[in-house]
Design an enzyme around this catalytic site. Sequence first.
Site, PDB file in Angstrom:
ATOM      1  NE  ARG A  17     -68.955 -37.654  20.846  1.00 46.18           N
ATOM      2  CZ  ARG A  17     -69.671 -38.735  21.098  1.00 46.18           C
ATOM      3  NH1 ARG A  17     -69.085 -39.856  21.472  1.00 46.18           N
ATOM      4  NH2 ARG A  17     -70.972 -38.722  20.995  1.00 46.18           N
ATOM      5  CG  ASN A  35     -68.371 -36.398  24.304  1.00 45.01           C
ATOM      6  OD1 ASN A  35     -67.903 -35.556  23.538  1.00 45.01           O
ATOM      7  ND2 ASN A  35     -69.617 -36.802  24.220  1.00 45.01           N
TER       8      ASN A  35
END
Length: 93
Positions: A17, A35
């Site tokens: 990320r 996520n």
Amino acid sequence: MVRHYQVEGRVQGVGFRWFVHREAAELGLRGWVRNTTAGHVEAVAAGSAEQIEELEAAIRKGSRGSRVDRVRIHELQDAEAEGLKEFVIEGAF
């Protein structure tokens, strides 16, 4: 141009990320990355076609320590970008 990505593989717990955030921010894209409960990473990015293509290349390559097995891409309507601001990581503390 607005696109939604679902990235499958070893992409959680490896800084993926943060990698996507850095790449998107450097390109000047708007959107988010987070996520999923299924163990994937998803993102929405808005910008020019050239910016989006560069982000896609980075996502497919992946970050150090990650393994990208599959990238599912969905085109979104331009109106979906209206509420997007600078690129952020959702769910990060």
